[in-house]
Design a protein around this motif. Structure first.
Motif, PDB file in Angstrom:
ATOM      1  N   ARG A   1       6.070  13.293   8.623  1.00 36.12           N
ATOM      2  CA  ARG A   1       7.458  12.952   8.271  1.00 36.12           C
ATOM      3  C   ARG A   1       7.578  11.518   7.767  1.00 36.12           C
ATOM      4  NH1 ARG A   1      11.202  15.483  13.157  1.00 36.12           N
ATOM      5  NH2 ARG A   1      11.474  17.555  12.219  1.00 36.12           N
ATOM      6  N   ALA A   2       6.745  10.639   8.305  1.00 38.62           N
ATOM      7  CA  ALA A   2       6.835   9.228   7.910  1.00 38.62           C
ATOM      8  C   ALA A   2       6.325   8.994   6.492  1.00 38.62           C
ATOM      9  CB  ALA A   2       6.058   8.353   8.897  1.00 38.62           C
ATOM     10  N   VAL A   3       5.275   9.714   6.085  1.00 39.93           N
ATOM     11  CA  VAL A   3       4.705   9.478   4.754  1.00 39.93           C
ATOM     12  C   VAL A   3       5.317  10.371   3.685  1.00 39.93           C
ATOM     13  CG1 VAL A   3       2.512   8.762   5.780  1.00 39.93           C
ATOM     14  CG2 VAL A   3       2.770  11.127   4.991  1.00 39.93           C
ATOM     15  N   ALA A   4       5.931  11.469   4.075  1.00 41.24           N
ATOM     16  CA  ALA A   4       6.416  12.453   3.104  1.00 41.24           C
ATOM     17  C   ALA A   4       7.455  11.900   2.123  1.00 41.24           C
ATOM     18  CB  ALA A   4       6.968  13.678   3.831  1.00 41.24           C
ATOM     19  N   PRO A   5       8.446  11.098   2.566  1.00 40.95           N
ATOM     20  CA  PRO A   5       9.445  10.621   1.594  1.00 40.95           C
ATOM     21  C   PRO A   5       8.845   9.825   0.444  1.00 40.95           C
ATOM     22  CG  PRO A   5      10.243  10.312   3.829  1.00 40.95           C
ATOM     23  CD  PRO A   5       8.805  10.712   3.939  1.00 40.95           C
ATOM     24  N   GLY A   6       7.885   8.939   0.745  1.00 43.64           N
ATOM     25  CA  GLY A   6       7.252   8.160  -0.308  1.00 43.64           C
ATOM     26  C   GLY A   6       6.462   9.035  -1.260  1.00 43.64           C
ATOM     27  N   MET A   7       5.733  10.004  -0.710  1.00 40.52           N
ATOM     28  CA  MET A   7       4.962  10.911  -1.554  1.00 40.52           C
ATOM     29  C   MET A   7       5.878  11.736  -2.444  1.00 40.52           C
ATOM     30  SD  MET A   7       2.020  12.346   1.053  1.00 40.52           S
ATOM     31  CE  MET A   7       0.693  11.306   1.656  1.00 40.52           C
ATOM     32  N   THR A   8       6.948  12.241  -1.869  1.00 44.73           N
ATOM     33  CA  THR A   8       7.890  13.057  -2.633  1.00 44.73           C
ATOM     34  C   THR A   8       8.536  12.247  -3.750  1.00 44.73           C
ATOM     35  OG1 THR A   8       8.326  14.433  -0.689  1.00 44.73           O
ATOM     36  CG2 THR A   8       9.940  14.504  -2.469  1.00 44.73           C
ATOM     37  N   ALA A   9       8.895  11.010  -3.438  1.00 53.80           N
ATOM     38  CA  ALA A   9       9.524  10.152  -4.435  1.00 53.80           C
ATOM     39  C   ALA A   9       8.594   9.876  -5.605  1.00 53.80           C
ATOM     40  CB  ALA A   9       9.965   8.840  -3.796  1.00 53.80           C
ATOM     41  N   ARG A  10       7.285   9.758  -5.336  1.00 53.56           N
ATOM     42  CA  ARG A  10       6.316   9.498  -6.399  1.00 53.56           C
ATOM     43  C   ARG A  10       5.838  10.784  -7.073  1.00 53.56           C
ATOM     44  NH1 ARG A  10       4.788   6.177  -2.308  1.00 53.56           N
ATOM     45  NH2 ARG A  10       3.012   7.483  -1.700  1.00 53.56           N
TER      46      ARG A  10
ATOM     47  N   CYS B   1       0.844  -1.200   0.000  1.00 55.21           N
ATOM     48  CA  CYS B   1       0.000   0.000   0.000  1.00 55.21           C
ATOM     49  C   CYS B   1       0.877   1.247   0.000  1.00 55.21           C
ATOM     50  CB  CYS B   1      -0.915   0.020   1.218  1.00 55.21           C
ATOM     51  SG  CYS B   1      -1.998  -1.416   1.374  1.00 55.21           S
ATOM     52  N   GLU B   2       1.027   1.861  -1.151  1.00 56.38           N
ATOM     53  CA  GLU B   2       1.710   3.144  -1.220  1.00 56.38           C
ATOM     54  C   GLU B   2       0.721   4.236  -0.816  1.00 56.38           C
ATOM     55  OE1 GLU B   2       4.770   3.465  -1.648  1.00 56.38           O
ATOM     56  OE2 GLU B   2       5.449   1.619  -2.629  1.00 56.38           O
ATOM     57  N   ILE B   3       1.069   5.020   0.185  1.00 52.80           N
ATOM     58  CA  ILE B   3       0.139   5.990   0.753  1.00 52.80           C
ATOM     59  C   ILE B   3       0.062   7.231  -0.132  1.00 52.80           C
ATOM     60  CG2 ILE B   3      -0.372   7.442   2.753  1.00 52.80           C
ATOM     61  CD1 ILE B   3       1.190   5.312   4.420  1.00 52.80           C
TER      62      ILE B   3
END
Length: 240
Positions: free
Chosen positions: A115-124, A74-76
């Motif tokens: 902070r926990a979800v931001a890296p994945g969102m930024t990467a996508r 599950c990518e948030i």
């Protein structure tokens, strides 16, 4: 494509309403609660989705939880963060240690999730985040009976604006500041508070579903040009 929405603090009240609304709209909803309550388990079973538990004030636990969600495939795409708490903190006589507790629950816990979800969102290259403040964070509606809470919600709105600058342009982040809403907290309202409720322009309290609808909109494509804002949903209390 089905989007995944993590709702931090979804076992009751506005968080539960947001979970139901998102599920009805076809989103993949990920539930979160501080502890594994029967209500959280029942909601997860009803919606046919996953539920995770951790203390939002524990940065390590939050990071681990988000990692576990990702490992489930599950990518948030969106985070709706409704976690927080209110304690009596009288401006003149209240225990100032409670102010620190209020800050941890209403500011640092949302920060940990962001902070926990931001890296994945930024990467996508895309993400939506919404925090939940309160009318008590407004200077003119701050309460001397819950001063620590009022101050913490004001801080959360400032933090939200800071994250909007840090995460732009890939991720939008906004805050919603509800007025008085008919959650289980309504049972604790004093006569003074009930008078405030009646004094807003609509003359009534809000429903959790009304706030959930705004939270959901801010995570949608329709809100792609809105970031760094605090939006009042208070029945016109601030506009009296």
């Amino acid at each position: 494509m089905t989007r995944t929405v993590l709702i931090a603090g979804s076992s009751r009240g506005i968080g539960e309403a947001a979970a139901r609304l998102e599920a009805t709209a076809g989103s993949r909803v990920i539930l979160h609660g501080r502890t594994e309550t029967e209500k959280l388990k029942q909601l997860a079973a009803e919606l046919g989705t996953l539920a995770f538990t951790c203390d939002g004030q524990d940065e390590t636990a939050v990071n681990r939880t988000v990692q576990q969600i990702t490992e489930q495939g599950c990518e948030i795409d969106a985070l709706i963060c409704t976690i927080g708490a209110v304690l009596p903190t009288n401006a003149l006589t209240g225990d100032t240690e409670r102010w620190i507790d209020e800050y941890r629950s209403n500011v640092l816990a949302p920060v940990n999730f962001i902070r926990a979800v931001a890296p994945g969102m930024t990467a996508r290259g895309r993400g939506r985040i919404v925090t939940v403040s309160s009318i008590r964070g407004r200077d003119n509606l701050a309460s001397p009976e819950v001063t620590g809470y009022s101050a913490a919600k004001a801080a959360l709105e400032n933090v939200t604006a800071s994250f909007a600058k840090a995460l732009a342009p890939a991720v939008t982040i906004n805050a919603v500041a509800p007025g008085f809403v008919m959650t289980d907290m309504a049972e604790t309202w004093s006569e003074t508070v009930r008078g405030e409720v009646a004094s807003n322009l609509l003359g009534r309290a809000g429903q959790p579903e009304e706030i959930a609808a705004l939270l959901s909109y801010l995570t949608s494509d329709g809100a792609s040009f809105i970031t760094g804002q605090t939006i009042l949903a208070d029945g016109g209390l601030d506009a009296r």
